[in-house]
Design an enzyme around this catalytic site. Structure first.
Site, PDB file in Angstrom:
ATOM      1  N   ASN A  94      -0.579   7.472  -1.070  1.00 27.34           N
ATOM      2  CA  ASN A  94       0.584   7.893  -0.294  1.00 27.34           C
ATOM      3  C   ASN A  94       1.562   6.729  -0.137  1.00 27.34           C
ATOM      4  OD1 ASN A  94       1.969   9.729   1.833  1.00 27.34           O
ATOM      5  ND2 ASN A  94       1.653   7.812   2.933  1.00 27.34           N
ATOM      6  N   GLU A  95       2.818   6.960  -0.485  1.00 28.45           N
ATOM      7  CA  GLU A  95       3.914   6.015  -0.245  1.00 28.45           C
ATOM      8  C   GLU A  95       3.524   4.567  -0.559  1.00 28.45           C
ATOM      9  OE1 GLU A  95       5.539   6.601   3.684  1.00 28.45           O
ATOM     10  OE2 GLU A  95       6.345   8.569   3.178  1.00 28.45           O
ATOM     11  N   GLU A 127       6.687  15.664   1.359  1.00 29.36           N
ATOM     12  CA  GLU A 127       7.019  15.405   2.761  1.00 29.36           C
ATOM     13  C   GLU A 127       8.515  15.632   2.942  1.00 29.36           C
ATOM     14  OE1 GLU A 127       5.657  11.914   4.823  1.00 29.36           O
ATOM     15  OE2 GLU A 127       3.799  11.823   3.648  1.00 29.36           O
TER      16      GLU A 127
END
Length: 499
Positions: free
Chosen positions: A171-172, A291
């Site tokens: 994630n990110e 997201e």
């Protein structure tokens, strides 16, 4: 003000993947604990999950949900959430400076998701961990039996594997706030090797590699190019994230950020095409916009709070109160996803319950639907099928983030003898006179018309009343192959046509 628009039966954009209306939930704040899960609540079922919240989720018809993070996943040990609950460790969650009790883990979450008919999209930790832990997680979740991790799952009372297809590779990972953040090439290599390991166990897995955390990152869009050059042939999607706000109280500029998002999608689509051509690859990579949401009402306040509090358990965090203005924005953003459905195949509203969410639930009390719940639900229910091109000729405006923004925002979807049009009049004061030509649909008639309008821009819903909700619309009609009528300023319309 007159707006002429047109759709044509044969001018399609793409088939829409149902997962365009997916969701995201993270071990963060009260999203899980006292959000979906609250043993002892009057609405709790035998597993401790809240029935009132579950019904609101069920009514959204969510096809898939991303879990367990988010920033949380980058320091998460998935093994902490399996086995007898009394034996599970309490850990410090470094992402949100809180305690994680691990009373909900993969098996509990799967029980909840399966009961609601929602497919899981699982994220693996590529921040503090790596390939070994990722493949063990997949073996526990997907392998039938006869191995260490699959037999451990069976000993925990889950005989059959979950057969999860969607897996997020971290994630990110471009974000300096992320535990284990990495340069693009390093992350791309790790993602590539992790993808090969996961694909060896689940050949039809759909693998999602991390793109930029947002389009304002200093490494955007070079990050996407570098990462995809390392792993293009072994992944199926690249993720995009973007959150939106209106701190300047400029409503038209806020709405203009939807156009900015279209440029973001176009840019990454171009990067994908470039890397595919450079590598002479045969496979396609699509976008997973996993997201997105409005997030600004409490962002600065909560940013100060969580950095100083003393590791609370399931704290009140990022519990935005969404407004009618946010309703119109979310409606427009969903229109943009429909228009970009040739590129964007999966999109996840972030998040689902309590934390920047369409559903709120008081601890020990009521649950309710926020204003943004309704455009999300209407798009999910009626925005499935094939997206049609819509030509619009009408008044426009310029703002800080975009130029030539249409006051009339419209998308169209055809499916099984129907055409549904989603319309937002973004004008602050003027009624728009719509004339939508329905070429190829000469016998069209209105099946239903829903509208959300007439609220103060800062109006909200709450536990005792939900004033912002769809009502039956009026004033639109089909005459000689044209849908026409008056659209009030700051209004959202969903019109379903039999064709």
């Amino acid at each position: 003000m007159r707006v002429n628009a047109a759709i044509h039966r044969d001018f399609a954009i793409s088939n829409i993947d149902d997962r365009l209306y997916a969701a995201f939930i993270e071990h963060m704040g009260r999203a899980i604990y006292s959000g979906i899960y609250e043993p002892g609540h009057p609405q709790a079922d035998q597993h401790g999950f809240r029935r009132d919240v579950a019904q609101f989720v069920r009514d959204l018809k969510i096809p898939a949900i991303r879990y367990p993070g988010g920033n949380f996943v980058s320091a998460y040990n998935w093994e902490d959430g399996i086995g007898p609950k009394a034996d599970r460790p309490v850990r410090l969650d470094l992402a949100w400076r809180s305690k994680e009790t691990n009373q909900v883990g993969i098996n509990e979450f799967a029980t909840w998701a399966n009961d609601l008919g929602i497919d899981m999209m699982l994220a693996v930790n590529l921040g503090s961990r790596g390939i070994e832990e990722a493949r063990n997680f997949m073996e526990y979740v997907n392998h039938p039996g006869g191995t260490y991790w699959s037999d451990l799952r069976r000993s925990h009372g889950v005989e059959k594997p979950y057969n999860v297809k969607m897996w997020c590779l971290g994630n990110e990972m471009d974000g300096p706030w992320q535990i284990g953040a990495k340069p693009a090439r390093e992350y791309g290599r790790l993602a590539d090797e992790t993808a090969k390991a996961l694909r060896a166990m689940t050949p039809d897995a759909e693998l999602i590699v991390c793109g930029s955390s947002n389009d304002q990152m200093p490494t955007y869009p070079e990050w996407e190019r570098s990462v995809l050059e390392e792993c293009y042939e072994h992944v199926d999607y690249i993720s995009l994230h973007k959150y939106f706000g209106n701190s300047s109280r400029d409503t038209l500029n806020f709405f203009g950020k939807i156009e900015e998002t279209g440029r973001y999608i176009n840019a990454i689509g171009g990067v994908i095409d470039f890397v595919k051509a450079k590598k002479r690859a045969k496979n396609d990579v699509h976008i997973c916009f996993d997201e997105w949401n409005v997030w600004y009402h409490r962002r600065e306040e909560d940013s100060r709070r969580w950095r100083t509090w003393d590791w609370p358990e399931a704290p009140d965090l990022l519990e935005e109160n969404y407004t009618f203005e946010d309703t119109l924005f979310v409606a427009g953003l969903l229109n943009e996803f429909i228009r970009r459905s040739d590129r964007v195949k999966i999109a996840c509203i972030a998040q689902l319950v309590n934390v920047i969410a369409p559903i709120r639930a008081d601890r020990g009390g009521k649950a309710w639907r926020q204003s943004i719940y309704w455009p999300y639900q209407l798009a999910s229910l009626y925005g499935r099928g094939t997206a049609l091109r819509v030509a619009v000729d009408g008044p426009k405006y310029d703002c800080e983030v975009a130029s030539d923004v249409d006051f009339l925002d419209i998308s169209a979807v055809t499916n099984d003898g129907t055409v549904t049009v989603f319309i937002v009049n973004r004008h602050l004061t003027e009624t728009l006179d719509l004339r939508l030509s329905l070429t190829g649909y000469k016998d069209a008639s209105i099946e239903f018309h829903k509208v959300i309008e007439g609220h103060d821009l800062m109006a909200t819903n709450g536990p005792d009343a939900e004033p912002i909700a769809p009502a039956d619309g009026k004033g639109l009609a089909v005459d000689d192959g044209t849908l026409g009528g008056k659209l009030a300023p700051l209004s959202y319309h969903v019109v379903r046509l039999k064709v």
